[in-house]
Design a protein around this motif. Structure first.
Motif, PDB file in Angstrom:
ATOM      1  N   VAL A 172       0.825  -1.208   0.000  1.00  0.00           N
ATOM      2  CA  VAL A 172       0.000   0.000   0.000  1.00  0.00           C
ATOM      3  C   VAL A 172       0.860   1.260   0.000  1.00  0.00           C
ATOM      4  O   VAL A 172       0.631   2.193  -0.786  1.00  0.00           O
ATOM      5  CB  VAL A 172      -0.948   0.001   1.220  1.00  0.00           C
ATOM      6  CG1 VAL A 172      -1.656   1.350   1.340  1.00  0.00           C
ATOM      7  CG2 VAL A 172      -1.970  -1.123   1.100  1.00  0.00           C
ATOM      8  N   ILE A 173       1.879   1.300   0.851  1.00  0.00           N
ATOM      9  CA  ILE A 173       2.664   2.533   0.983  1.00  0.00           C
ATOM     10  C   ILE A 173       3.621   2.737  -0.188  1.00  0.00           C
ATOM     11  O   ILE A 173       4.102   3.847  -0.407  1.00  0.00           O
ATOM     12  CB  ILE A 173       3.442   2.583   2.312  1.00  0.00           C
ATOM     13  CG1 ILE A 173       4.481   1.451   2.391  1.00  0.00           C
ATOM     14  CG2 ILE A 173       2.505   2.543   3.490  1.00  0.00           C
ATOM     15  CD1 ILE A 173       5.319   1.511   3.651  1.00  0.00           C
ATOM     16  N   THR A 174       3.896   1.667  -0.948  1.00  0.00           N
ATOM     17  CA  THR A 174       4.779   1.820  -2.111  1.00  0.00           C
ATOM     18  C   THR A 174       4.015   1.959  -3.424  1.00  0.00           C
ATOM     19  O   THR A 174       4.614   2.222  -4.462  1.00  0.00           O
ATOM     20  CB  THR A 174       5.735   0.613  -2.237  1.00  0.00           C
ATOM     21  OG1 THR A 174       4.965  -0.601  -2.344  1.00  0.00           O
ATOM     22  CG2 THR A 174       6.663   0.531  -1.036  1.00  0.00           C
ATOM     23  N   SER A 175       2.700   1.786  -3.368  1.00  0.00           N
ATOM     24  CA  SER A 175       1.905   1.771  -4.610  1.00  0.00           C
ATOM     25  C   SER A 175       1.929   3.100  -5.353  1.00  0.00           C
ATOM     26  O   SER A 175       1.800   3.131  -6.579  1.00  0.00           O
ATOM     27  CB  SER A 175       0.462   1.365  -4.310  1.00  0.00           C
ATOM     28  OG  SER A 175      -0.130   2.274  -3.400  1.00  0.00           O
ATOM     29  N   SER A 176       2.059   4.190  -4.630  1.00  0.00           N
ATOM     30  CA  SER A 176       2.034   5.504  -5.282  1.00  0.00           C
ATOM     31  C   SER A 176       3.380   6.210  -5.222  1.00  0.00           C
ATOM     32  O   SER A 176       3.463   7.414  -5.458  1.00  0.00           O
ATOM     33  CB  SER A 176       0.969   6.387  -4.623  1.00  0.00           C
ATOM     34  OG  SER A 176       1.236   6.549  -3.238  1.00  0.00           O
ATOM     35  N   ALA A 177       4.428   5.465  -4.902  1.00  0.00           N
ATOM     36  CA  ALA A 177       5.745   6.077  -4.751  1.00  0.00           C
ATOM     37  C   ALA A 177       6.484   6.143  -6.079  1.00  0.00           C
ATOM     38  O   ALA A 177       6.100   5.517  -7.068  1.00  0.00           O
ATOM     39  CB  ALA A 177       6.565   5.286  -3.736  1.00  0.00           C
ATOM     40  N   ASP A 178       7.570   6.901  -6.073  1.00  0.00           N
ATOM     41  CA  ASP A 178       8.430   7.006  -7.244  1.00  0.00           C
ATOM     42  C   ASP A 178       9.010   5.631  -7.597  1.00  0.00           C
ATOM     43  O   ASP A 178       9.366   4.857  -6.721  1.00  0.00           O
ATOM     44  CB  ASP A 178       9.572   7.986  -6.941  1.00  0.00           C
ATOM     45  CG  ASP A 178      10.541   8.104  -8.103  1.00  0.00           C
ATOM     46  OD1 ASP A 178      11.633   7.513  -8.005  1.00  0.00           O
ATOM     47  OD2 ASP A 178      10.190   8.757  -9.102  1.00  0.00           O
ATOM     48  N   ARG A 179       9.129   5.363  -8.900  1.00  0.00           N
ATOM     49  CA  ARG A 179       9.533   4.031  -9.341  1.00  0.00           C
ATOM     50  C   ARG A 179      10.925   3.653  -8.823  1.00  0.00           C
ATOM     51  O   ARG A 179      11.157   2.500  -8.433  1.00  0.00           O
ATOM     52  CB  ARG A 179       9.514   3.961 -10.867  1.00  0.00           C
ATOM     53  CG  ARG A 179       9.910   2.588 -11.398  1.00  0.00           C
ATOM     54  CD  ARG A 179       9.706   2.479 -12.889  1.00  0.00           C
ATOM     55  NE  ARG A 179      10.106   1.165 -13.371  1.00  0.00           N
ATOM     56  CZ  ARG A 179      10.000   0.768 -14.631  1.00  0.00           C
ATOM     57  NH1 ARG A 179       9.491   1.590 -15.531  1.00  0.00           N
ATOM     58  NH2 ARG A 179      10.398  -0.432 -14.987  1.00  0.00           N
ATOM     59  N   ASN A 180      11.853   4.597  -8.804  1.00  0.00           N
ATOM     60  CA  ASN A 180      13.202   4.292  -8.325  1.00  0.00           C
ATOM     61  C   ASN A 180      13.194   3.894  -6.861  1.00  0.00           C
ATOM     62  O   ASN A 180      13.926   2.988  -6.443  1.00  0.00           O
ATOM     63  CB  ASN A 180      14.126   5.499  -8.534  1.00  0.00           C
ATOM     64  CG  ASN A 180      14.408   5.751  -9.995  1.00  0.00           C
ATOM     65  OD1 ASN A 180      14.434   4.819 -10.797  1.00  0.00           O
ATOM     66  ND2 ASN A 180      14.630   7.021 -10.353  1.00  0.00           N
ATOM     67  N   LYS A 181      12.349   4.573  -6.071  1.00  0.00           N
ATOM     68  CA  LYS A 181      12.261   4.228  -4.659  1.00  0.00           C
ATOM     69  C   LYS A 181      11.582   2.881  -4.459  1.00  0.00           C
ATOM     70  O   LYS A 181      11.962   2.103  -3.570  1.00  0.00           O
ATOM     71  CB  LYS A 181      11.511   5.329  -3.904  1.00  0.00           C
ATOM     72  CG  LYS A 181      12.283   6.634  -3.811  1.00  0.00           C
ATOM     73  CD  LYS A 181      11.609   7.619  -2.875  1.00  0.00           C
ATOM     74  CE  LYS A 181      12.469   8.859  -2.684  1.00  0.00           C
ATOM     75  NZ  LYS A 181      11.896   9.812  -1.706  1.00  0.00           N
ATOM     76  N   VAL A 182      10.593   2.582  -5.297  1.00  0.00           N
ATOM     77  CA  VAL A 182       9.932   1.276  -5.203  1.00  0.00           C
ATOM     78  C   VAL A 182      10.916   0.160  -5.553  1.00  0.00           C
ATOM     79  O   VAL A 182      10.908  -0.903  -4.927  1.00  0.00           O
ATOM     80  CB  VAL A 182       8.708   1.228  -6.140  1.00  0.00           C
ATOM     81  CG1 VAL A 182       8.122  -0.182  -6.185  1.00  0.00           C
ATOM     82  CG2 VAL A 182       7.645   2.211  -5.668  1.00  0.00           C
ATOM     83  N   ASP A 183      11.783   0.393  -6.539  1.00  0.00           N
ATOM     84  CA  ASP A 183      12.798  -0.601  -6.892  1.00  0.00           C
ATOM     85  C   ASP A 183      13.724  -0.868  -5.716  1.00  0.00           C
ATOM     86  O   ASP A 183      14.101  -2.017  -5.456  1.00  0.00           O
ATOM     87  CB  ASP A 183      13.620  -0.116  -8.094  1.00  0.00           C
ATOM     88  CG  ASP A 183      12.832  -0.172  -9.399  1.00  0.00           C
ATOM     89  OD1 ASP A 183      11.781  -0.862  -9.428  1.00  0.00           O
ATOM     90  OD2 ASP A 183      13.244   0.482 -10.367  1.00  0.00           O
TER      91      ASP A 183
END
Length: 336
Positions: A172-183
């Motif tokens: 949930v908390i990574t679903s709307s985050a920047d792609r680099n941060k999600v990686d």
């Protein structure tokens, strides 16, 4: 295994583990995407290496080796404490949800706070500890019963439930985050060693310098708690106070380790069990052995993972899981 025999075996086992660790360090220094000839390692340490050799050994390999050794030791000691406090041989900071709580803390901090080079490496362990400590408190509250105290099996089941729930929170908390941060979060969850610079070593080291002596000093208390609460109370141990101190110590050790190594499980499960098999169940005897085994296991897993798949390799957490998951099933079946 009686007390004298276990203490007699301990120096021999420690010597063997030190030799294994040194051999693995040498292998880890020489092997990798940019290899260094084994014959050039000693000359490079003596100041006769090329710029490339100096950079690979001192700026890339050595900090990574230090991080994996320290983190493996911390996870092993955390697992040993948890198994003693909960009287549960299946307890491990990864299995009972503590690592998942640390992961949520790291993710929340990483996704919401600006990355400042001066303070980032020191705040990451604190955020991991906050998440892990809150999770541990909730797990303890749900697993504790006023009538029967802390039930070992219930603790594992509650911990697994929290781990799964926190995995959902992470999505949930990574679903709307920047792609680099999600990686980055995805690699963290896989147990990919990411804190591979010297500042991360200096950020992790103070936690271990403080927490290791506390855990070793509490060995007698852990011996009594591992039996049962009645024995501990009869021996004059303030059970609630000591259990709280030890749980905080275990959580802090695990959180500080996984904050720079990612979500690594099973080291805290396997290392104490192997140590007990080698030198017996007394904490004074097996904790130092367990610490060495934990450091060696994680270093070995990282060395293997870096060299089985080029160029990025395989996460150390995945290599450990391939070994640890079957071992966990074996222990679980043996208890049924």
């Amino acid at each position: 295994m009686n007390r004298s025999l276990s203490l007699r075996n301990q120096p021999v086992v420690i010597a063997i583990l030190v030799i294994l660790t040194l051999l693995t360090i040498v292998a880890s220094l020489g092997l990798g995407y940019s290899s260094v000839s084994f014959g050039r390692i000693i000359p490079t340490f003596l100041g006769h290496g090329t710029f490339k050799e100096d950079f690979i050994l001192f700026s890339v390999r050595m900090p990574r080796i230090a991080i994996t050794l320290l983190a493996g030791m911390a996870l092993a000691l955390s697992g040993a404490i948890l198994q003693g406090v909960t009287r549960n041989d299946l307890a491990d900071p990864g299995i009972v949800g503590i690592n998942a709580g640390a992961g949520v803390g790291v993710a929340a901090f990483f996704l919401t706070s600006p990355i400042e080079p001066g303070s980032f490496v020191y705040l990451i362990p604190l955020s991991a500890f906050a998440g892990a400590f809150l999770t541990a408190c909730l797990i303890y509250a749900f697993a504790y019963s006023r009538k029967s105290g802390l039930h070992p099996v219930r603790l594992v089941l509650v911990g697994i439930g929290f781990s799964m729930a926190l995995s959902g929170v992470m999505v949930v908390i990574t679903s709307s985050a920047d792609r680099n941060k999600v990686d980055f979060i995805a690699k963290w969850l896989a147990g990919n060693i990411w804190g591979t610079d010297w500042p991360f070593v200096w950020a992790l080291l103070p936690w271990l310098i403080v927490l290791f002596p506390i855990a070793l000093y509490k060995s007698r208390t852990l011996n009594l708690l591992a039996l049962n609460e009645s024995v501990a109370i009869g021996s004059g141990v303030p059970v609630t106070k000591e259990r709280g101190i030890l749980l905080i110590t275990a959580v802090a050790l695990a959180a500080s380790a996984v904050s720079v190594t990612g979500g690594i499980s099973f080291v805290g499960l396997m290392a104490p069990h192997i140590a007990k098999a080698l030198v017996g169940p007394r904490f004074q005897a097996f904790v130092p052995v367990s610490v060495l085994i934990g450091g060696w296991l994680l270093l070995l897993a990282d060395t293997i993972g870096r060299n089985v798949a080029d160029p990025s390799g395989l996460a150390a957490g995945i290599v450990i899981a391939l070994i640890g998951a079957p071992y966990f099933v074996y222990l679980l079946l043996r208890r049924l």
